[in-house]
Design a protein around this motif. Sequence first.
Motif, short mmCIF file in Angstrom:
data_model
loop_
_atom_site.label_atom_id
_atom_site.label_comp_id
_atom_site.label_asym_id
_atom_site.label_seq_id
_atom_site.Cartn_x
_atom_site.Cartn_y
_atom_site.Cartn_z
N GLU A 15 0.83 -1.21 0.00
CA GLU A 15 0.00 0.00 0.00
C GLU A 15 0.86 1.26 0.00
OE1 GLU A 15 -2.93 0.28 3.15
OE2 GLU A 15 -2.91 2.46 2.98
N LEU A 16 1.89 1.24 0.84
CA LEU A 16 2.75 2.42 0.95
C LEU A 16 3.48 2.71 -0.35
CD1 LEU A 16 4.40 4.59 2.42
CD2 LEU A 16 5.94 2.79 3.18
N THR A 19 1.02 3.81 -3.10
CA THR A 19 0.33 5.09 -2.87
C THR A 19 1.28 6.27 -3.01
OG1 THR A 19 -1.21 4.05 -1.34
CG2 THR A 19 -1.02 6.44 -1.22
N MET A 20 2.44 6.17 -2.39
CA MET A 20 3.29 7.36 -2.31
C MET A 20 4.54 7.27 -3.17
SD MET A 20 2.78 8.90 1.45
CE MET A 20 2.83 10.52 0.70
N MET A 92 6.93 5.29 7.83
CA MET A 92 5.57 5.01 7.37
C MET A 92 5.25 3.51 7.44
SD MET A 92 4.75 7.78 4.36
CE MET A 92 6.22 7.69 3.37
N GLY A 95 4.51 2.93 11.15
CA GLY A 95 3.24 3.54 11.52
C GLY A 95 2.05 2.77 10.96
N SER A 96 2.14 2.37 9.72
CA SER A 96 1.05 1.61 9.10
C SER A 96 0.94 0.23 9.72
CB SER A 96 1.28 1.49 7.60
OG SER A 96 1.15 2.74 6.96
#
Lengths: 148, 140
Positions: A15-16, A19-20, A92, A95-96
């Motif tokens: 996802e990370l 997404t980014m 990140m 954190g995720s």
Amino acid sequence: MTTQWQPKMKSVISELLETMFFMSVDFEPQVPVETYRLASSIILARDLQKIQIDLFLTEPFAREAASNFLGVGGDEVSSHDIEDVVKEIANMVAGSYMTRMEDGNWNLGIPSMRYLDSGGDVPDEGLPISYLGEQVGLVILSEDSEGK
Amino acid sequence: MAYNILLVDDSASLRKVVRKVLHLSGFKMNQCFEAGNGQEALDVLKDNWVDLILSDIHMPVMDGFGLLKALRADEMWQDVPVVLVTTESNPERLQEALDLGAKGYIRKPFKPEEIRALLLRLLGESDDDSMAAEDEECDF
């Protein structure tokens, strides 16, 4: 070493990075073409428990990730940018990952980053990250409880 | 209306990304200031007016909580909206930040439209009011 954390971690990283960083990775081990040159670590802590997440990346992958993240060409990315982005990736990821843990109230630390010498000490086991058919990274999660 | 914004994060790359996201999304920025931690943010605020602060929580020297406390204690800044852009997911910590005066938070990783939508809502603007951003310089 337990691998129970890996399914959640795969979801977090996918996802990370999509997404980014606009990068689609898989987690099949491949023969690494490049050695890991950058490593970032971050700690989650709660009471007497500690989880450490270590992220190892090859330099070309880190450079491309930084380039995508910043929206600039690869040749415009400085080593400082790359270091900063690698730390932010670890930040990140941790954190995720925390959001996917069943028990909450973990405290997130500040990530650190270091360069690895050629043939540096990298564990053999962990979650491989592959990109475009090459293994470009490795994630290791280790847990520690005081008194264990 | 164009806004003065302060970005506070120890990651220079993250600050660049947020600035770019705001710019490309058409958010109207007049000036965009940057700081690497809460103390640097307070230093920026000594000489500059801002309409909105976007801040991380986890930073060295002075973290987001320290910044929120300092802003709340200062009459000049206590009403300026602060939005957290953070990896923090602990509900208690996030509530603590809201109790300290943060107006909202966006968790990383984020989609660009999430930041834009939240900021527009906080500033009382609708999407229809947005225009292409003027060129701005980010000072550090």
